[in-house]
Design a protein around this motif. Structure first.
Motif, short mmCIF file in Angstrom:
data_model
loop_
_atom_site.label_atom_id
_atom_site.label_comp_id
_atom_site.label_asym_id
_atom_site.label_seq_id
_atom_site.Cartn_x
_atom_site.Cartn_y
_atom_site.Cartn_z
N ALA A 1 -4.62 9.49 1.65
CA ALA A 1 -3.50 8.27 1.31
C ALA A 1 -2.38 8.00 2.76
CB ALA A 1 -2.67 8.29 0.25
N VAL A 2 -2.10 9.02 3.31
CA VAL A 2 -1.47 9.42 4.49
C VAL A 2 -2.14 8.17 5.71
CG1 VAL A 2 -0.17 10.45 5.84
CG2 VAL A 2 0.61 10.63 3.92
N THR A 3 -3.49 9.35 5.65
CA THR A 3 -3.95 8.80 7.38
C THR A 3 -4.35 7.30 6.79
OG1 THR A 3 -5.69 9.73 5.94
CG2 THR A 3 -4.58 11.57 7.46
N LEU A 4 -5.19 7.15 6.22
CA LEU A 4 -5.67 5.26 5.60
C LEU A 4 -4.54 3.94 6.10
CD1 LEU A 4 -7.75 5.72 3.14
CD2 LEU A 4 -8.79 4.98 4.98
N ILE A 5 -3.17 4.70 5.59
CA ILE A 5 -2.28 4.13 5.43
C ILE A 5 -1.67 3.54 7.06
CG2 ILE A 5 0.62 3.15 5.10
CD1 ILE A 5 0.04 4.33 2.12
N LEU A 21 0.77 -1.31 0.20
CA LEU A 21 0.22 -0.37 0.09
C LEU A 21 0.69 1.61 -0.11
CD1 LEU A 21 -3.16 -0.56 2.23
CD2 LEU A 21 -2.41 -0.67 -0.21
N VAL A 22 1.84 0.91 0.68
CA VAL A 22 2.99 2.28 0.50
C VAL A 22 2.95 2.61 -0.38
CG1 VAL A 22 4.83 3.71 1.47
CG2 VAL A 22 3.37 2.34 2.97
N ILE A 23 3.64 1.21 -1.09
CA ILE A 23 4.63 2.02 -2.55
C ILE A 23 3.62 2.26 -3.63
CG2 ILE A 23 5.84 0.40 -4.09
CD1 ILE A 23 7.06 -1.14 -1.72
N LEU A 24 2.70 1.32 -3.45
CA LEU A 24 1.87 1.46 -4.91
C LEU A 24 0.36 2.54 -4.72
CD1 LEU A 24 2.01 -2.28 -6.32
CD2 LEU A 24 2.95 -0.27 -6.76
N PHE A 25 -0.31 2.35 -2.80
CA PHE A 25 -1.55 3.34 -3.24
C PHE A 25 -0.55 4.87 -2.66
CE2 PHE A 25 -4.53 5.04 -0.31
CZ PHE A 25 -5.97 4.88 -0.54
N VAL A 26 -0.17 4.97 -2.37
CA VAL A 26 0.50 6.63 -2.77
C VAL A 26 0.45 7.08 -3.92
CG1 VAL A 26 1.46 8.21 -1.39
CG2 VAL A 26 1.21 6.60 -0.09
N PRO A 27 1.00 6.82 -5.07
CA PRO A 27 1.19 7.47 -6.30
C PRO A 27 0.34 7.22 -6.63
CG PRO A 27 2.47 5.28 -5.67
CD PRO A 27 2.33 5.80 -4.48
N VAL A 28 -0.50 5.96 -7.07
CA VAL A 28 -1.32 5.60 -7.92
C VAL A 28 -2.90 6.92 -7.13
CG1 VAL A 28 -3.39 3.99 -8.11
CG2 VAL A 28 -0.83 3.71 -8.19
N TRP A 29 -3.32 6.71 -5.74
CA TRP A 29 -4.19 7.41 -5.39
C TRP A 29 -3.50 9.38 -5.73
CZ3 TRP A 29 -8.77 8.35 -5.52
CH2 TRP A 29 -10.09 9.61 -4.18
N THR A 30 -2.18 9.35 -5.63
CA THR A 30 -2.45 11.12 -5.68
C THR A 30 -2.14 11.42 -7.29
OG1 THR A 30 -0.67 10.68 -3.64
CG2 THR A 30 -1.31 12.84 -5.38
N TYR A 85 7.45 10.29 1.66
CA TYR A 85 6.89 9.47 0.74
C TYR A 85 5.81 10.57 -0.41
CZ TYR A 85 5.95 6.26 -3.34
OH TYR A 85 6.08 4.92 -4.35
N ALA A 86 5.08 10.78 0.22
CA ALA A 86 4.07 11.75 -0.52
C ALA A 86 4.08 12.70 -0.13
CB ALA A 86 1.97 11.31 0.46
N THR A 87 4.88 12.94 0.09
CA THR A 87 5.23 14.87 -0.42
C THR A 87 6.27 14.77 -2.04
OG1 THR A 87 5.53 15.73 1.81
CG2 THR A 87 7.01 17.02 0.41
N ALA A 88 7.25 14.21 -1.64
CA ALA A 88 7.64 13.19 -2.72
C ALA A 88 6.91 13.50 -3.41
CB ALA A 88 8.31 12.09 -2.73
N VAL A 89 6.00 12.61 -4.11
CA VAL A 89 4.92 12.51 -5.13
C VAL A 89 4.47 13.69 -5.74
CG1 VAL A 89 2.58 10.66 -5.95
CG2 VAL A 89 4.56 10.08 -4.45
N ILE A 90 3.60 13.85 -4.40
CA ILE A 90 2.87 15.76 -5.03
C ILE A 90 4.12 16.69 -5.68
CG2 ILE A 90 2.24 17.98 -4.16
CD1 ILE A 90 0.57 15.96 -2.19
N CYS A 91 5.48 16.06 -5.18
CA CYS A 91 6.91 17.43 -6.29
C CYS A 91 6.97 16.83 -7.46
CB CYS A 91 7.47 17.91 -5.09
SG CYS A 91 7.87 18.80 -3.28
N LEU A 92 6.53 15.62 -7.55
CA LEU A 92 7.03 15.34 -8.88
C LEU A 92 6.12 16.03 -10.36
CD1 LEU A 92 7.88 11.69 -7.93
CD2 LEU A 92 9.84 13.51 -8.96
N ALA A 93 4.89 15.88 -9.48
CA ALA A 93 3.57 16.31 -10.50
C ALA A 93 3.95 17.90 -10.20
CB ALA A 93 2.18 15.54 -10.00
N TRP A 94 3.84 19.17 -9.42
CA TRP A 94 3.82 20.23 -9.80
C TRP A 94 3.99 20.92 -8.11
CZ3 TRP A 94 0.29 22.24 -5.39
CH2 TRP A 94 -0.13 21.61 -4.66
N THR A 95 4.86 22.13 -7.67
CA THR A 95 5.42 22.47 -6.80
C THR A 95 4.76 23.02 -5.35
OG1 THR A 95 7.54 22.23 -8.36
CG2 THR A 95 7.65 23.80 -6.38
#
Length: 288
Positions: A76-80, A28-37, A127-137
């Motif tokens: 995602a963070v709260t669920l995981i 879930l950490v590896i896949l759910f966070v980037p997929v859902w975000t 990890y979630a912050t890094a995923v968001i920063c890949l899409a926009w700043t």
């Protein structure tokens, strides 16, 4: 001092090993966070959503997909974190109870769970912050990470509470999922027309939602809302501590050697049989 450090180290090691065995949570950490975000960012139109940020009083018009991505990351963070802490507490409740009944200090068990919660929340938030920063700043990435961390801590404490009190695994999972969905869906102005309602400030992740929104679209610091989220974490941790103490209490009945009272339906514990004294044995032998 060494005694306490040893007990804490042993309890922390067992807790972290329990988390490491939860392979589904790792997936879930590896896949759910980037997929859902990413889905929240790509599937939502980028139409500006006019809103007033209560944390700063500013009138903002962020892109709808960016605002939904923040909400998705929080979800995602709260669920995981809630799921991981619930699973570890629920599966290890019997072991914790036996340790407490055997005399293992409860304080060390609680500190071990708190350490695991902090490590899990920090890792998932980064990890979630890094995923968001890949899409926009975002405007304030560190504030965004701190907001996600505080939300993860709060729901992790709720996971410990649910794992200590609920009897079935499906009950805890349902409680965590529904709490997170209702909490965050009502605060997103894209999905809820009542996001500006004053009652929203009483929701568990209100402080994190305000702080993360300010981190994404404003340059103003909002330490008060981070403190509000930490207050929610403190309250949840206190209730979780009481629940953990309740679940690890000594449930064995007190031994009683008194015979049951006449007419009483309660079974009594029989008194141990008395061995005959040597003098009495000798008298019986002479009599024979």
């Amino acid at each position: 001092m060494r005694f306490h450090l040893t007990r804490f180290a042993v309890a922390a090691r067992f807790t972290l090993v329990e988390h490491g065995r939860n392979r589904f949570a790792m997936i879930l950490v590896i896949l759910f966070v980037p997929v859902w975000t990413s889905l929240a960012y790509l599937a939502t139109p980028d139409t500006p959503a006019r809103m007033r940020l209560r944390a700063t009083g500013e009138a903002l018009a962020p892109h709808g997909n960016e605002l939904t991505a923040i909400s998705g990351a929080l979800n995602a963070v709260t669920l995981i974190t809630g799921f991981m802490m619930f699973a570890a507490t629920f599966s290890g409740s019997a072991f914790d109870r036996r340790l407490a009944m055997a005399g293992y200090p409860r304080a060390h068990l609680v500190l071990a769970k708190g350490t695991a919660l902090a490590l899990v929340s920090a890792a998932v938030a980064a990890y979630a912050t890094a995923v968001i920063c890949l899409a926009w700043t975002p405007r304030q990435p560190l504030l965004l990470a701190a907001s996600l961390l505080c939300a993860g801590l709060t729901y992790g404490a709720l996971g410990v509470l649910f794992g200590s009190l609920l009897r079935r695994e499906v009950e805890g999972m349902f409680a965590i999922v529904m709490t997170s969905i209702i909490d965050l869906a009502l605060q997103n102005p894209i999905t809820s027309s009542g996001a500006d309602n004053p009652i929203m400030r009483y929701l568990p992740s209100y402080g994190a939602m305000q702080a993360s929104t300010a981190a994404g679209f404003s340059t103003s610091p909002v330490p008060g809302h981070l403190a509000l989220q930490l207050t929610w974490f403190g309250l949840a941790a206190l209730v979780a501590l009481l629940g953990f103490r309740h679940s690890t209490r000594n449930c064995l009945p007190a031994a009683s050697t008194a015979p049951p009272r006449p007419g009483s339906s309660e079974p009594g514990i029989p008194a141990p049989r008395q061995t005959a004294s040597p003098s009495a044995t000798a008298s019986d032998t002479k009599a024979h």
